[in-house]
Design an enzyme around this catalytic site. Structure first.
Site, PDB file in Angstrom:
ATOM      1  N   ASP A   1      51.441   2.088 -16.003  1.00 16.86           N
ATOM      2  CA  ASP A   1      50.210   1.440 -15.538  1.00 16.86           C
ATOM      3  C   ASP A   1      49.703   2.126 -14.273  1.00 16.86           C
ATOM      4  OD1 ASP A   1      48.154  -0.270 -14.795  1.00 16.86           O
ATOM      5  OD2 ASP A   1      49.278  -2.083 -15.294  1.00 16.86           O
TER       6      ASP A   1
ATOM      7  N   HIS B   1      48.327   0.048 -18.885  1.00 14.10           N
ATOM      8  CA  HIS B   1      47.760  -1.219 -18.406  1.00 14.10           C
ATOM      9  C   HIS B   1      47.490  -2.209 -19.538  1.00 14.10           C
ATOM     10  CE1 HIS B   1      45.945  -3.714 -15.350  1.00 14.10           C
ATOM     11  NE2 HIS B   1      44.772  -3.756 -15.968  1.00 14.10           N
TER      12      HIS B   1
ATOM     13  N   SER C   1      45.393  -8.684 -16.251  1.00 16.26           N
ATOM     14  CA  SER C   1      44.610  -8.033 -15.206  1.00 16.26           C
ATOM     15  C   SER C   1      43.808  -9.073 -14.423  1.00 16.26           C
ATOM     16  CB  SER C   1      43.723  -6.950 -15.834  1.00 16.26           C
ATOM     17  OG  SER C   1      43.290  -6.020 -14.877  1.00 16.26           O
TER      18      SER C   1
END
Length: 254
Positions: free
Chosen positions: A205, A233, A80
């Site tokens: 996600d 995610h 991320s």
């Protein structure tokens, strides 16, 4: 400044960079999948977990602080926001980053015409929850990620235990990281990187869309993209064995 790091395992160096609002403890359940083949270093970004805050928290200063703290050269895995930190580090010190795995990560987080991403309004709504009540938002975020997994309750208990062992992120670090997510554009950096790069994306996600894989492949010649079925995610938590195997294979071929 000295950032908090943890190291385990033996073999080629691997560095794990966590995402926004988290800390290096998030990797605890995943690390054992890697340490049979790699020496793994986890780090708390500035203002997160046990690491002190930076006076000037920016993508460049954070990447520089991480570069000072971790082994060189190493294979970097950025999750991320951590993927953006890893991209910036690879730009700043190409010899320090042997390869790069973007784990549910992107060089440009916010959607644009022709570029898959999260809508800016949705990002701000998501972030507002963390800024107003961090612990509650964190619980809801993790519950959403684990929803529908066969081991949902066990997974949630383990992750909450890992996260509760360190202080929550400092508010200035959250705000500065949010600005990076909103405004940073590292597509030009990714395009020019000499290192091997792979992208691991989750089909479930809701933050980094799986369609990003095609856009990344068009942007970066030779980029390897994998889509992990049913993964949200946090595929390293929900699909640890599969995620680790893809990292193993990529590093072996780099």
């Amino acid at each position: 400044m000295g950032l908090f790091i943890e190291t385990s395992g033996r073999g080629p160096e691997v560095v794990l960079i966590h995402g926004w609002g988290m800390h290096g403890g998030i990797w605890s359940g995943f690390v054992p999948w890697l340490t049979d083949r790699f020496r793994v270093t986890r780090i708390d970004l500035p203002g997160h977990g046990h690491s002190p805050m930076l006076a000037d928290w920016s993508l460049e200063t954070v990447a520089g602080a991480v570069l000072e703290a971790v082994p060189r050269p190493a294979h970097w895995v950025g999750w991320s926001l951590g993927a953006m930190v890893a991209l910036e580090a690879a730009r700043m010190a190409p010899g320090a980053v042997a390869s790069l795995t973007l784990l549910c990560g992107t060089p440009r987080f916010v959607a644009e015409p022709g570029w898959p991403g999260m809508e800016a309004v949705t990002l701000m709504r998501f972030a507002d929850g963390f800024l107003s009540d961090y612990e509650d938002a964190c619980r809801r975020f993790l519950a959403l990620q684990a929803w529908g997994m066969p081991n949902e309750r066990e997974l949630l208990r383990g992750v909450r235990s890992q996260l509760s062992g360190r202080p929550p992120p400092e508010r200035p670090a959250l705000l500065a990281g949010l600005e990076v997510l909103r405004h940073a554009d590292l597509r030009g950096v990714l395009r020019e990187l000499p290192q091997p790069v792979q992208a691991l994306l989750g089909r479930r996600d809701r933050l980094v869309p799986v369609e990003l894989g095609d856009a990344l492949a068009r942007l970066k010649t030779g980029l390897v993209s994998h889509r992990i079925d049913d993964a949200p995610h946090v595929p390293f938590l929900t699909h640890g064995e599969r995620t680790a195997r893809l990292i193993h294979e990529f590093i072996a071929s780099s």
